[in-house]
Design a protein around this motif. Structure first.
Motif, PDB file in Angstrom:
ATOM      1  N   LEU A  87       0.830  -1.206   0.000  1.00 36.61           N
ATOM      2  CA  LEU A  87       0.000   0.000   0.000  1.00 36.61           C
ATOM      3  C   LEU A  87       0.860   1.251   0.000  1.00 36.61           C
ATOM      4  O   LEU A  87       0.599   2.209  -0.741  1.00 36.61           O
ATOM      5  CB  LEU A  87      -0.934   0.002   1.211  1.00 36.61           C
ATOM      6  CG  LEU A  87      -1.842   1.240   1.355  1.00 36.61           C
ATOM      7  CD1 LEU A  87      -2.720   1.408   0.117  1.00 36.61           C
ATOM      8  CD2 LEU A  87      -2.694   1.143   2.624  1.00 36.61           C
ATOM      9  N   GLU A  88       1.900   1.240   0.805  1.00 33.62           N
ATOM     10  CA  GLU A  88       2.798   2.392   0.855  1.00 33.62           C
ATOM     11  C   GLU A  88       3.492   2.590  -0.491  1.00 33.62           C
ATOM     12  O   GLU A  88       3.643   3.720  -0.968  1.00 33.62           O
ATOM     13  CB  GLU A  88       3.840   2.175   1.954  1.00 33.62           C
ATOM     14  CG  GLU A  88       4.732   3.367   2.201  1.00 33.62           C
ATOM     15  CD  GLU A  88       5.655   3.156   3.399  1.00 33.62           C
ATOM     16  OE1 GLU A  88       6.760   3.728   3.390  1.00 33.62           O
ATOM     17  OE2 GLU A  88       5.270   2.409   4.325  1.00 33.62           O
ATOM     18  N   SER A  89       3.878   1.492  -1.129  1.00 30.51           N
ATOM     19  CA  SER A  89       4.535   1.573  -2.436  1.00 30.51           C
ATOM     20  C   SER A  89       3.599   2.151  -3.489  1.00 30.51           C
ATOM     21  O   SER A  89       4.010   2.955  -4.331  1.00 30.51           O
ATOM     22  CB  SER A  89       5.012   0.186  -2.876  1.00 30.51           C
ATOM     23  OG  SER A  89       6.019  -0.297  -2.024  1.00 30.51           O
ATOM     24  N   VAL A  90       2.325   1.746  -3.448  1.00 29.70           N
ATOM     25  CA  VAL A  90       1.348   2.261  -4.409  1.00 29.70           C
ATOM     26  C   VAL A  90       1.173   3.771  -4.227  1.00 29.70           C
ATOM     27  O   VAL A  90       1.165   4.538  -5.199  1.00 29.70           O
ATOM     28  CB  VAL A  90      -0.002   1.532  -4.261  1.00 29.70           C
ATOM     29  CG1 VAL A  90      -1.080   2.219  -5.087  1.00 29.70           C
ATOM     30  CG2 VAL A  90       0.138   0.077  -4.692  1.00 29.70           C
ATOM     31  N   ILE A 106       2.079   6.602  -6.890  1.00 29.62           N
ATOM     32  CA  ILE A 106       1.102   7.598  -7.363  1.00 29.62           C
ATOM     33  C   ILE A 106       1.643   9.009  -7.168  1.00 29.62           C
ATOM     34  O   ILE A 106       1.397   9.907  -7.979  1.00 29.62           O
ATOM     35  CB  ILE A 106      -0.243   7.408  -6.629  1.00 29.62           C
ATOM     36  CG1 ILE A 106      -0.894   6.083  -7.065  1.00 29.62           C
ATOM     37  CG2 ILE A 106      -1.184   8.585  -6.893  1.00 29.62           C
ATOM     38  CD1 ILE A 106      -2.142   5.727  -6.286  1.00 29.62           C
ATOM     39  N   GLN A 107       2.405   9.217  -6.089  1.00 26.17           N
ATOM     40  CA  GLN A 107       3.022  10.521  -5.866  1.00 26.17           C
ATOM     41  C   GLN A 107       3.948  10.877  -7.027  1.00 26.17           C
ATOM     42  O   GLN A 107       3.941  12.012  -7.522  1.00 26.17           O
ATOM     43  CB  GLN A 107       3.800  10.500  -4.549  1.00 26.17           C
ATOM     44  CG  GLN A 107       4.525  11.792  -4.232  1.00 26.17           C
ATOM     45  CD  GLN A 107       5.082  11.809  -2.822  1.00 26.17           C
ATOM     46  OE1 GLN A 107       4.611  12.547  -1.967  1.00 26.17           O
ATOM     47  NE2 GLN A 107       6.084  11.000  -2.562  1.00 26.17           N
ATOM     48  N   HIS A 108       4.746   9.913  -7.487  1.00 21.44           N
ATOM     49  CA  HIS A 108       5.613  10.148  -8.644  1.00 21.44           C
ATOM     50  C   HIS A 108       4.782  10.513  -9.881  1.00 21.44           C
ATOM     51  O   HIS A 108       5.110  11.446 -10.616  1.00 21.44           O
ATOM     52  CB  HIS A 108       6.443   8.898  -8.941  1.00 21.44           C
ATOM     53  CG  HIS A 108       7.735   8.832  -8.186  1.00 21.44           C
ATOM     54  ND1 HIS A 108       8.783   9.680  -8.435  1.00 21.44           N
ATOM     55  CD2 HIS A 108       8.145   8.011  -7.188  1.00 21.44           C
ATOM     56  CE1 HIS A 108       9.797   9.385  -7.626  1.00 21.44           C
ATOM     57  NE2 HIS A 108       9.435   8.375  -6.863  1.00 21.44           N
ATOM     58  N   VAL A 109       3.704   9.762 -10.105  1.00 18.84           N
ATOM     59  CA  VAL A 109       2.854   9.996 -11.278  1.00 18.84           C
ATOM     60  C   VAL A 109       2.209  11.376 -11.207  1.00 18.84           C
ATOM     61  O   VAL A 109       2.148  12.106 -12.210  1.00 18.84           O
ATOM     62  CB  VAL A 109       1.773   8.905 -11.394  1.00 18.84           C
ATOM     63  CG1 VAL A 109       0.773   9.238 -12.496  1.00 18.84           C
ATOM     64  CG2 VAL A 109       2.425   7.548 -11.671  1.00 18.84           C
ATOM     65  N   SER A 110       1.756  11.753 -10.020  1.00 24.29           N
ATOM     66  CA  SER A 110       1.035  13.013  -9.873  1.00 24.29           C
ATOM     67  C   SER A 110       1.906  14.218 -10.194  1.00 24.29           C
ATOM     68  O   SER A 110       1.409  15.255 -10.637  1.00 24.29           O
ATOM     69  CB  SER A 110       0.478  13.139  -8.446  1.00 24.29           C
ATOM     70  OG  SER A 110       1.526  13.266  -7.502  1.00 24.29           O
ATOM     71  N   THR A 142       4.467  15.330  -0.718  1.00 21.37           N
ATOM     72  CA  THR A 142       4.094  15.981  -1.982  1.00 21.37           C
ATOM     73  C   THR A 142       2.705  15.552  -2.428  1.00 21.37           C
ATOM     74  O   THR A 142       1.899  16.382  -2.866  1.00 21.37           O
ATOM     75  CB  THR A 142       5.116  15.639  -3.078  1.00 21.37           C
ATOM     76  OG1 THR A 142       6.422  15.989  -2.630  1.00 21.37           O
ATOM     77  CG2 THR A 142       4.807  16.406  -4.362  1.00 21.37           C
ATOM     78  N   LEU A 143       2.404  14.246  -2.321  1.00 21.74           N
ATOM     79  CA  LEU A 143       1.082  13.756  -2.710  1.00 21.74           C
ATOM     80  C   LEU A 143      -0.007  14.349  -1.831  1.00 21.74           C
ATOM     81  O   LEU A 143      -1.077  14.740  -2.329  1.00 21.74           O
ATOM     82  CB  LEU A 143       1.048  12.223  -2.633  1.00 21.74           C
ATOM     83  CG  LEU A 143      -0.276  11.560  -3.021  1.00 21.74           C
ATOM     84  CD1 LEU A 143      -0.622  11.888  -4.468  1.00 21.74           C
ATOM     85  CD2 LEU A 143      -0.195  10.045  -2.822  1.00 21.74           C
ATOM     86  N   VAL A 144       0.251  14.447  -0.533  1.00 19.18           N
ATOM     87  CA  VAL A 144      -0.735  15.045   0.374  1.00 19.18           C
ATOM     88  C   VAL A 144      -0.956  16.508   0.009  1.00 19.18           C
ATOM     89  O   VAL A 144      -2.096  17.002  -0.005  1.00 19.18           O
ATOM     90  CB  VAL A 144      -0.282  14.911   1.839  1.00 19.18           C
ATOM     91  CG1 VAL A 144      -1.213  15.696   2.768  1.00 19.18           C
ATOM     92  CG2 VAL A 144      -0.232  13.449   2.260  1.00 19.18           C
ATOM     93  N   VAL A 204       9.317   1.131  -5.951  1.00 16.90           N
ATOM     94  CA  VAL A 204       8.305   2.190  -5.934  1.00 16.90           C
ATOM     95  C   VAL A 204       8.157   2.801  -7.326  1.00 16.90           C
ATOM     96  O   VAL A 204       7.038   3.021  -7.808  1.00 16.90           O
ATOM     97  CB  VAL A 204       8.681   3.280  -4.903  1.00 16.90           C
ATOM     98  CG1 VAL A 204       7.846   4.546  -5.112  1.00 16.90           C
ATOM     99  CG2 VAL A 204       8.495   2.751  -3.493  1.00 16.90           C
ATOM    100  N   VAL A 205       9.283   3.052  -7.993  1.00 14.90           N
ATOM    101  CA  VAL A 205       9.237   3.629  -9.330  1.00 14.90           C
ATOM    102  C   VAL A 205       8.654   2.627 -10.328  1.00 14.90           C
ATOM    103  O   VAL A 205       7.936   3.004 -11.264  1.00 14.90           O
ATOM    104  CB  VAL A 205      10.649   4.092  -9.758  1.00 14.90           C
ATOM    105  CG1 VAL A 205      10.709   4.378 -11.247  1.00 14.90           C
ATOM    106  CG2 VAL A 205      11.038   5.339  -8.974  1.00 14.90           C
ATOM    107  N   GLY A 206       8.933   1.323 -10.121  1.00 17.72           N
ATOM    108  CA  GLY A 206       8.300   0.308 -10.956  1.00 17.72           C
ATOM    109  C   GLY A 206       6.790   0.338 -10.827  1.00 17.72           C
ATOM    110  O   GLY A 206       6.059   0.204 -11.814  1.00 17.72           O
ATOM    111  N   VAL A 207       6.299   0.523  -9.604  1.00 17.06           N
ATOM    112  CA  VAL A 207       4.852   0.662  -9.382  1.00 17.06           C
ATOM    113  C   VAL A 207       4.325   1.887 -10.125  1.00 17.06           C
ATOM    114  O   VAL A 207       3.256   1.842 -10.751  1.00 17.06           O
ATOM    115  CB  VAL A 207       4.549   0.765  -7.870  1.00 17.06           C
ATOM    116  CG1 VAL A 207       3.086   1.139  -7.638  1.00 17.06           C
ATOM    117  CG2 VAL A 207       4.873  -0.549  -7.168  1.00 17.06           C
TER     118      VAL A 207
END
Length: 462
Positions: A21-24, A28-32, A202-204, A323-326
């Protein structure tokens, strides 16, 4: 905190696997952080060449899909392709001007034909021979490339923070307020909290900004209803033709892309207080070139390393390639499902602007760390830094100063990364110093000859 080696206090190192869950969430933070600038290239070029809504959506879809695939390859590698570093891939603004001009003058088929040829040839050749050219890219040179990438992104971040270039409400108070809110929340959580809250700061910040933007009425949900659930890639969607001028132009741009990738890889490994290995450099450049060429067949623009995400790694201390792979898988899913991608794209530019400003500053800071950790800032090296950054920022802030040059020269030397990198490369090579490949090698040869002579004298004495 950094240890004595210069390594940041990493929460997760390169081969660590955080809980799923933390990895996802971290993915998502990277994607955002990168999805808007990555897809903006497609929107800008599509609008300039007059593509319809459906074709524009398809190009955006392909950019996301191949950004995701290239990210996974970069993180885990397929044979010699891939750096095995946590690098997120996307379409760079480096290619916008050329893709727009060539698309209008020659058609998109010439754009994709030029990418198909030059992506693999130029970056493949540089990657293949990188062990020979690596001495020309010491930390002084690569660090300056990272710095200029970060500084060059600052105006981009400001444009997003103001609402996006060309927006009717550009510079409006609500846009500046949203960007400031995202920036403030991200900084506060990163500096004053621990654990998952700091890692996802950053995501928050983006989530808080988005939640505030909805009642302000600046979020448009209509693209979600109009988008299809699934769309399948189509080889040769816009055709492929080969024209000399577009090919030469994109060859130069892929040289810039290679320099950016070298800088981004150096920015990533700076978190560990080191420079990338030859194998990492080679695999990263192969990924840039090969995946860009393959993507062009399906109607996507070149994919290259994304500097904003280098800032994320240094800002959060999460260097895990898992994490980056996710993040790569998430991008690929977005590329296959236009409806999901449309939902992400509803986030206002100003919200992303706050995050991009922060990440741009972190990229520049990571470049400075790379220079400071591995370079003695004596008079010689200070001159290299001053000239490189002075010229790079000069063409970035006053591009019209080159308007009297021939168009090809103005395009080439109007790239801040090219000017900074070439200036640093030439000065560092020609000026005597321990980071010069010419004079350092000569010193080494002299030392070796002296050692041999000493051995000969010792054997004679015996």
């Amino acid at each position: 905190m950094a240890d004595d080696s210069g390594e940041l206090g990493l929460e997760y190192e390169i081969d660590d696997r955080p809980p799923l869950l933390e990895s996802v969430l971290l993915g998502i933070q990277h994607v955002s952080v990168m999805i808007v600038p990555a897809t903006a290239v497609a929107f800008i070029v599509a609008g300039a060449v007059g593509l319809g809504v459906a074709d524009t959506a398809y190009v955006v879809q392909m950019v996301l899909l191949f950004s995701g695939l290239a990210t996974v390859v970069q993180a885990y590698a397929v044979g010699p392709v891939g750096s095995r570093l946590p690098i997120v891939m996307g379409t760079s603004f480096t290619f916008v001007g050329a893709a727009t001009t060539i698309g209008v003058d020659y058609g998109l088929s010439a754009v994709f034909g030029a990418i198909l040829v030059t992506g693999f040839v130029v970056e493949g050749l540089i990657g293949w021979q990188f062990d020979r050219i690596k001495p020309f890219f010491p930390p002084l040179v690569t660090g300056l490339v990272v710095v200029i990438i970060g500084l060059y992104l600052v105006p981009v971040g400001m444009d997003y923070a103001a609402g996006g270039v060309g927006a009717a409400d550009y510079g409006a108070a609500h846009n500046i307020g949203l960007a400031a809110l995202v920036l403030g929340v991200a900084i506060a959580l990163n500096l004053f909290t621990d654990g998952i809250t700091r890692l996802l700061s950053t995501l928050v910040g983006i989530a808080v900004g988005y939640a505030v933007a909805v009642p302000l009425g600046v979020v448009d949900f209509s693209p979600i209803a109009d988008a299809a659930w699934v769309a399948v890639p189509r080889p040769g969607a816009f055709g492929v033709t080969f024209e000399p001028v577009p090919i030469v132009t994109f060859a130069f741009l892929f040289l810039v892309s290679a320099m950016e990738t070298v800088g981004d890889m150096s920015g990533i490994t700076a978190a560990e207080g080191r420079n990338p290995t030859d194998e990492e450099f080679r695999g990263g450049l192969f990924t840039d070139g090969l995946m860009s060429s393959v993507a062009s067949v399906f109607g996507a623009f070149p994919v290259t390393s994304f500097s904003q995400n280098v800032g994320i790694v240094n800002f959060t201390g999460v260097m895990s390639r898992y994490v980056v792979g996710v993040a790569g898988v998430v991008l690929a899913v977005l590329g296959l499902s236009p409806k999901v991608g449309a939902a992400v794209a509803t986030i206002p530019s100003a919200v992303f602007g706050g995050a991009v400003l922060l990440m741009a500053g972190m990229v520049a800071a990571s470049g400075l760390r790379l220079v400071f950790l591995h370079t003695n800032l004596d008079r010689r090296n200070m001159v290299v830094v001053a000239a490189s950054l002075g010229l790079g920022l000069g063409v970035a802030t006053r591009p019209d100063a080159l308007s009297g040059l021939p168009q090809a020269a103005a395009t080439f030397f109007g790239q801040p990364v090219i000017v900074t990198a070439l200036t640093a490369l030439v000065l560092n090579t020609l000026a005597p110093g321990d980071q010069s490949p010419l004079f350092d090698a000569a010193d080494g040869s002299v030392a070796a000859d002296a050692a041999d002579g000493a051995d000969d004298r010792a054997s004679t004495d015996d």
